[in-house]
Design a protein around this motif. Structure first.
Motif, PDB file in Angstrom:
ATOM      1  N   GLU A 147       0.830  -1.208   0.000  1.00 25.13           N
ATOM      2  CA  GLU A 147       0.000   0.000   0.000  1.00 25.13           C
ATOM      3  C   GLU A 147       0.865   1.258   0.000  1.00 25.13           C
ATOM      4  O   GLU A 147       0.567   2.234  -0.692  1.00 25.13           O
ATOM      5  CB  GLU A 147      -0.931   0.008   1.205  1.00 25.13           C
ATOM      6  CG  GLU A 147      -1.864   1.216   1.226  1.00 25.13           C
ATOM      7  CD  GLU A 147      -2.758   1.253   2.445  1.00 25.13           C
ATOM      8  OE1 GLU A 147      -3.565   2.192   2.544  1.00 25.13           O
ATOM      9  OE2 GLU A 147      -2.660   0.365   3.305  1.00 25.13           O
ATOM     10  N   VAL A 148       1.951   1.244   0.788  1.00 31.20           N
ATOM     11  CA  VAL A 148       2.843   2.403   0.850  1.00 31.20           C
ATOM     12  C   VAL A 148       3.491   2.642  -0.505  1.00 31.20           C
ATOM     13  O   VAL A 148       3.564   3.780  -0.991  1.00 31.20           O
ATOM     14  CB  VAL A 148       3.910   2.186   1.943  1.00 31.20           C
ATOM     15  CG1 VAL A 148       5.049   3.199   1.796  1.00 31.20           C
ATOM     16  CG2 VAL A 148       3.282   2.306   3.329  1.00 31.20           C
ATOM     17  N   VAL A 149       3.966   1.574  -1.141  1.00 30.96           N
ATOM     18  CA  VAL A 149       4.625   1.702  -2.438  1.00 30.96           C
ATOM     19  C   VAL A 149       3.645   2.224  -3.487  1.00 30.96           C
ATOM     20  O   VAL A 149       3.954   3.135  -4.264  1.00 30.96           O
ATOM     21  CB  VAL A 149       5.228   0.350  -2.868  1.00 30.96           C
ATOM     22  CG1 VAL A 149       5.701   0.396  -4.328  1.00 30.96           C
ATOM     23  CG2 VAL A 149       6.390  -0.029  -1.963  1.00 30.96           C
ATOM     24  N   LEU A 150       2.432   1.670  -3.521  1.00 28.93           N
ATOM     25  CA  LEU A 150       1.455   2.102  -4.516  1.00 28.93           C
ATOM     26  C   LEU A 150       0.966   3.522  -4.243  1.00 28.93           C
ATOM     27  O   LEU A 150       0.723   4.284  -5.186  1.00 28.93           O
ATOM     28  CB  LEU A 150       0.275   1.127  -4.544  1.00 28.93           C
ATOM     29  CG  LEU A 150       0.597  -0.287  -5.030  1.00 28.93           C
ATOM     30  CD1 LEU A 150      -0.672  -1.144  -5.050  1.00 28.93           C
ATOM     31  CD2 LEU A 150       1.234  -0.273  -6.418  1.00 28.93           C
ATOM     32  N   SER A 151       0.819   3.884  -2.980  1.00 30.29           N
ATOM     33  CA  SER A 151       0.404   5.253  -2.653  1.00 30.29           C
ATOM     34  C   SER A 151       1.462   6.250  -3.104  1.00 30.29           C
ATOM     35  O   SER A 151       1.133   7.320  -3.635  1.00 30.29           O
ATOM     36  CB  SER A 151       0.160   5.395  -1.150  1.00 30.29           C
ATOM     37  OG  SER A 151      -0.961   4.622  -0.744  1.00 30.29           O
ATOM     38  N   ALA A 152       2.727   5.898  -2.905  1.00 29.09           N
ATOM     39  CA  ALA A 152       3.806   6.774  -3.364  1.00 29.09           C
ATOM     40  C   ALA A 152       3.827   6.847  -4.887  1.00 29.09           C
ATOM     41  O   ALA A 152       4.091   7.907  -5.469  1.00 29.09           O
ATOM     42  CB  ALA A 152       5.144   6.264  -2.832  1.00 29.09           C
ATOM     43  N   ALA A 153       3.548   5.718  -5.546  1.00 23.78           N
ATOM     44  CA  ALA A 153       3.489   5.711  -7.011  1.00 23.78           C
ATOM     45  C   ALA A 153       2.365   6.610  -7.510  1.00 23.78           C
ATOM     46  O   ALA A 153       2.541   7.377  -8.470  1.00 23.78           O
ATOM     47  CB  ALA A 153       3.294   4.282  -7.522  1.00 23.78           C
ATOM     48  N   LEU A 154       1.213   6.546  -6.851  1.00 23.21           N
ATOM     49  CA  LEU A 154       0.087   7.404  -7.238  1.00 23.21           C
ATOM     50  C   LEU A 154       0.429   8.872  -7.008  1.00 23.21           C
ATOM     51  O   LEU A 154       0.121   9.725  -7.848  1.00 23.21           O
ATOM     52  CB  LEU A 154      -1.160   7.010  -6.441  1.00 23.21           C
ATOM     53  CG  LEU A 154      -2.404   7.871  -6.655  1.00 23.21           C
ATOM     54  CD1 LEU A 154      -2.828   7.880  -8.115  1.00 23.21           C
ATOM     55  CD2 LEU A 154      -3.560   7.369  -5.782  1.00 23.21           C
ATOM     56  N   ASP A 155       1.068   9.184  -5.895  1.00 20.82           N
ATOM     57  CA  ASP A 155       1.477  10.570  -5.633  1.00 20.82           C
ATOM     58  C   ASP A 155       2.429  11.068  -6.714  1.00 20.82           C
ATOM     59  O   ASP A 155       2.328  12.218  -7.171  1.00 20.82           O
ATOM     60  CB  ASP A 155       2.172  10.658  -4.274  1.00 20.82           C
ATOM     61  CG  ASP A 155       1.203  10.555  -3.107  1.00 20.82           C
ATOM     62  OD1 ASP A 155      -0.016  10.639  -3.358  1.00 20.82           O
ATOM     63  OD2 ASP A 155       1.651  10.379  -1.973  1.00 20.82           O
ATOM     64  N   LEU A 156       3.349  10.206  -7.123  1.00 19.24           N
ATOM     65  CA  LEU A 156       4.321  10.590  -8.146  1.00 19.24           C
ATOM     66  C   LEU A 156       3.624  10.857  -9.476  1.00 19.24           C
ATOM     67  O   LEU A 156       3.917  11.848 -10.163  1.00 19.24           O
ATOM     68  CB  LEU A 156       5.367   9.476  -8.299  1.00 19.24           C
ATOM     69  CG  LEU A 156       6.510   9.709  -9.292  1.00 19.24           C
ATOM     70  CD1 LEU A 156       7.269  10.984  -8.964  1.00 19.24           C
ATOM     71  CD2 LEU A 156       7.454   8.505  -9.292  1.00 19.24           C
ATOM     72  N   VAL A 157       2.685   9.997  -9.850  1.00 18.30           N
ATOM     73  CA  VAL A 157       1.936  10.189 -11.095  1.00 18.30           C
ATOM     74  C   VAL A 157       1.094  11.457 -11.013  1.00 18.30           C
ATOM     75  O   VAL A 157       1.031  12.250 -11.964  1.00 18.30           O
ATOM     76  CB  VAL A 157       1.047   8.962 -11.388  1.00 18.30           C
ATOM     77  CG1 VAL A 157       0.105   9.245 -12.555  1.00 18.30           C
ATOM     78  CG2 VAL A 157       1.911   7.736 -11.704  1.00 18.30           C
ATOM     79  N   ASP A 158       0.433  11.676  -9.878  1.00 15.99           N
ATOM     80  CA  ASP A 158      -0.404  12.871  -9.709  1.00 15.99           C
ATOM     81  C   ASP A 158       0.414  14.150  -9.865  1.00 15.99           C
ATOM     82  O   ASP A 158      -0.047  15.129 -10.465  1.00 15.99           O
ATOM     83  CB  ASP A 158      -1.071  12.866  -8.334  1.00 15.99           C
ATOM     84  CG  ASP A 158      -2.291  11.967  -8.267  1.00 15.99           C
ATOM     85  OD1 ASP A 158      -2.827  11.610  -9.333  1.00 15.99           O
ATOM     86  OD2 ASP A 158      -2.712  11.617  -7.144  1.00 15.99           O
ATOM     87  N   SER A 159       1.620  14.150  -9.325  1.00 18.19           N
ATOM     88  CA  SER A 159       2.402  15.381  -9.303  1.00 18.19           C
ATOM     89  C   SER A 159       3.235  15.587 -10.558  1.00 18.19           C
ATOM     90  O   SER A 159       3.456  16.734 -10.974  1.00 18.19           O
ATOM     91  CB  SER A 159       3.314  15.405  -8.072  1.00 18.19           C
ATOM     92  OG  SER A 159       4.216  14.311  -8.089  1.00 18.19           O
ATOM     93  N   GLU A 160       3.689  14.485 -11.205  1.00 18.53           N
ATOM     94  CA  GLU A 160       4.626  14.638 -12.310  1.00 18.53           C
ATOM     95  C   GLU A 160       4.214  13.922 -13.593  1.00 18.53           C
ATOM     96  O   GLU A 160       4.906  14.057 -14.604  1.00 18.53           O
ATOM     97  CB  GLU A 160       6.018  14.165 -11.876  1.00 18.53           C
ATOM     98  CG  GLU A 160       6.574  14.933 -10.677  1.00 18.53           C
ATOM     99  CD  GLU A 160       7.981  14.505 -10.327  1.00 18.53           C
ATOM    100  OE1 GLU A 160       8.778  14.253 -11.261  1.00 18.53           O
ATOM    101  OE2 GLU A 160       8.284  14.402  -9.124  1.00 18.53           O
TER     102      GLU A 160
END
Length: 248
Positions: A25-38
């Protein structure tokens, strides 16, 4: 489901500022944050490792490759889709089907929930449309299949034949995908202009070749995504209602 970014703040490792106890969940949440921002192109194991302050090789325990990350991001977003619970729809008819407990009202609520979700994660929208198609149905992450199961249950409870319910699901999400993709492309060329033709850049179109488009400048400039979604739903739901309750 925690909001985007909250998982980075949770489970921190004592004595290691900025580091996070890893989980899927932590890895996927960070991946989603990265996609959202960049954006999607920014999502790589290396960039994700930097974001989590970890060696990228440590992430492969939670996602075998970039495709698995993309599938996981889709699952994480779709897990936030609120499909209204199925109520007892037997015998519901007439105007009542548009109410909160009726199938039309529930489909409308689901459509608006999907739109809000898509606008919250615009860079993920292409994944929502394309990633499921890249994997056989039974091999997709379970979270991506739950809206299918929930809406099939809703439609069958409303009186649709199960096979017809599947057709309705496909038509419904085909319409939603098209709507959000179209809404995300409604860009203004020159927001400082007062004239709608200039704001949309329509003055660049040859008048003789595009008279209809240019004449609709005001309507195009006043695009309201929620209202446009409802207009399309009116047509779609009226057609489905007629299929379910044929008139003589």
């Amino acid at each position: 489901m925690p909001p985007s970014g909250s998982s980075r703040r949770a489970g921190g490792t004592a004595g290691a500022p900025g580091r996070t106890a890893l989980s899927r969940e932590v890895v996927l949440s960070a991946a989603l944050d990265l996609v959202d921002s960049e954006g999607l192109d920014a999502l790589t194991m290396r960039r994700l490792g930097q974001r989590l302050h970890r060696d990228p090789m440590a992430l492969y325990r939670y996602a075998a490759n970039r495709d698995a990350l993309l599938d996981g991001v889709v699952e994480l977003v779709l897990a936030q889709l609120e499909v209204p619970a199925v109520t007892d729809l037997a015998g519901v008819g007439g105007s009542e089907v548009e109410g909160p407990g009726g199938w039309r009202g529930q489909l409308r609520a689901t459509a608006h929930a999907f739109r809000r979700l898509a606008l919250s994660h615009p860079h993920v929208v292409p994944l929502l449309v394309t990633r499921p198609l890249a994997t056989p149905l039974g091999l997709r992450p379970l979270g991506t299949l739950r809206p299918l199961e929930q809406l099939l249950e809703l439609l069958v409870a409303a009186g649709f034949d199960p096979v017809d319910a599947l057709h309705v699901y496909r038509i419904f999400f085909g319409f939603l995908h098209g709507h959000v993709l179209n809404e995300l492309q409604e860009l203004v060329a020159a927001p400082e202009e007062d004239d709608d033709v200039l704001r949309l850049g329509l003055h660049r179109l040859p008048l003789r070749e595009f008279p209809r488009v240019r004449s609709l400048a005001s309507a195009l400039a006043d695009f309201d995504g929620a209202h446009e979604l409802d207009k399309g739903l009116d047509v779609l739901l009226d057609g489905l209602d007629l299929h379910l309750h044929p008139r003589a």
